[in-house]
Design an enzyme around this catalytic site. Sequence first.
Site, PDB file in Angstrom:
ATOM      1  N   MET A 118      60.761  23.997  29.217  1.00  0.00           N
ATOM      2  CA  MET A 118      60.193  24.939  28.252  1.00  0.00           C
ATOM      3  C   MET A 118      59.844  24.232  26.941  1.00  0.00           C
ATOM      4  O   MET A 118      58.850  24.570  26.300  1.00  0.00           O
ATOM      5  CB  MET A 118      61.156  26.098  27.997  1.00  0.00           C
ATOM      6  CG  MET A 118      61.364  26.996  29.209  1.00  0.00           C
ATOM      7  SD  MET A 118      59.832  27.637  29.912  1.00  0.00           S
ATOM      8  CE  MET A 118      59.169  28.550  28.547  1.00  0.00           C
ATOM      9  N   GLU A 119      60.640  23.260  26.565  1.00  0.00           N
ATOM     10  CA  GLU A 119      60.339  22.504  25.342  1.00  0.00           C
ATOM     11  C   GLU A 119      59.045  21.710  25.496  1.00  0.00           C
ATOM     12  O   GLU A 119      58.208  21.684  24.580  1.00  0.00           O
ATOM     13  CB  GLU A 119      61.513  21.582  24.994  1.00  0.00           C
ATOM     14  CG  GLU A 119      62.731  22.309  24.460  1.00  0.00           C
ATOM     15  CD  GLU A 119      63.552  23.085  25.493  1.00  0.00           C
ATOM     16  OE1 GLU A 119      64.462  23.822  25.085  1.00  0.00           O
ATOM     17  OE2 GLU A 119      63.288  22.965  26.719  1.00  0.00           O
TER      18      GLU A 119
ATOM     19  N   PHE B  65      65.669  33.262  26.120  1.00  0.00           N
ATOM     20  CA  PHE B  65      66.805  32.763  26.887  1.00  0.00           C
ATOM     21  C   PHE B  65      66.871  31.239  26.966  1.00  0.00           C
ATOM     22  O   PHE B  65      67.605  30.694  27.797  1.00  0.00           O
ATOM     23  CB  PHE B  65      66.816  33.382  28.280  1.00  0.00           C
ATOM     24  CG  PHE B  65      67.013  34.871  28.242  1.00  0.00           C
ATOM     25  CD1 PHE B  65      68.028  35.431  27.480  1.00  0.00           C
ATOM     26  CD2 PHE B  65      66.169  35.710  28.943  1.00  0.00           C
ATOM     27  CE1 PHE B  65      68.209  36.807  27.430  1.00  0.00           C
ATOM     28  CE2 PHE B  65      66.347  37.094  28.899  1.00  0.00           C
ATOM     29  CZ  PHE B  65      67.372  37.643  28.134  1.00  0.00           C
ATOM     30  N   CYS B  66      66.138  30.550  26.125  1.00  0.00           N
ATOM     31  CA  CYS B  66      66.241  29.085  26.064  1.00  0.00           C
ATOM     32  C   CYS B  66      67.474  28.702  25.254  1.00  0.00           C
ATOM     33  O   CYS B  66      67.747  29.281  24.204  1.00  0.00           O
ATOM     34  CB  CYS B  66      65.006  28.476  25.413  1.00  0.00           C
ATOM     35  SG  CYS B  66      63.591  28.427  26.498  1.00  0.00           S
ATOM     36  N   HIS B  67      68.185  27.706  25.748  1.00  0.00           N
ATOM     37  CA  HIS B  67      69.348  27.201  25.025  1.00  0.00           C
ATOM     38  C   HIS B  67      68.898  26.265  23.908  1.00  0.00           C
ATOM     39  O   HIS B  67      67.945  25.504  24.090  1.00  0.00           O
ATOM     40  CB  HIS B  67      70.252  26.402  25.978  1.00  0.00           C
ATOM     41  CG  HIS B  67      70.875  27.231  27.041  1.00  0.00           C
ATOM     42  ND1 HIS B  67      70.210  27.587  28.189  1.00  0.00           N
ATOM     43  CD2 HIS B  67      72.101  27.784  27.133  1.00  0.00           C
ATOM     44  CE1 HIS B  67      71.007  28.318  28.944  1.00  0.00           C
ATOM     45  NE2 HIS B  67      72.163  28.458  28.330  1.00  0.00           N
TER      46      HIS B  67
ATOM     47  N   ASP C 258      43.287  25.986  15.775  1.00  0.00           N
ATOM     48  CA  ASP C 258      43.325  26.445  14.386  1.00  0.00           C
ATOM     49  C   ASP C 258      42.498  25.540  13.480  1.00  0.00           C
ATOM     50  O   ASP C 258      41.766  26.021  12.617  1.00  0.00           O
ATOM     51  CB  ASP C 258      44.772  26.502  13.889  1.00  0.00           C
ATOM     52  CG  ASP C 258      44.861  26.959  12.447  1.00  0.00           C
ATOM     53  OD1 ASP C 258      44.297  28.033  12.121  1.00  0.00           O
ATOM     54  OD2 ASP C 258      45.476  26.245  11.635  1.00  0.00           O
TER      55      ASP C 258
END
Length: 164
Positions: free
Chosen positions: A119-120, A82-84, A134
């Site tokens: 969120m970004e 649901f992130c734009h 990693d």
Amino acid sequence: MPAKPARKLSHLDAEGRPAMVDVSGKAVTARQAVAECRVKFPAAVAAQLRASGLRSAKGGIVETAVIAGTMAVKRTHELIPFCHPLPIDGVRIGIDWHGERELRIECAVKTTHRTGVEMEALTGATVAALTVYDMCKALSHAIVLGPAKLLGKRGGRHDFGSAG
């Protein structure tokens, strides 16, 4: 004094189903967010990484993590349902030692839009941390990621913590 109204989840519609937030009525403003994620190494691994200048057989650990985190910021809307999709005006990722055995990764993101970039920033910091893992996992699988957390955000309806 009247009680504050209870907050509710913004990604649920009136029937309680998952839904993307409609931001069309919000004002376009400058927005920024800062998040961090930590990477904790066993003592021997941290010593080896410090001695190598944070380089591995795969290349420069910090440089690769910065690139991966930046790419993740730009693709957050492809990962989180649901992130734009947002125009990203700026990304800054800093990675440095915090104590003897821990790397601190900070990701700051800016946009001018109707919704924020929390969120970004969180995605950039955590993907950068995953990239460090990693690149270092050949040395140990006892590397620990986290916590990942939002340090602050500015712009929009609610400011939080320190951002900027």
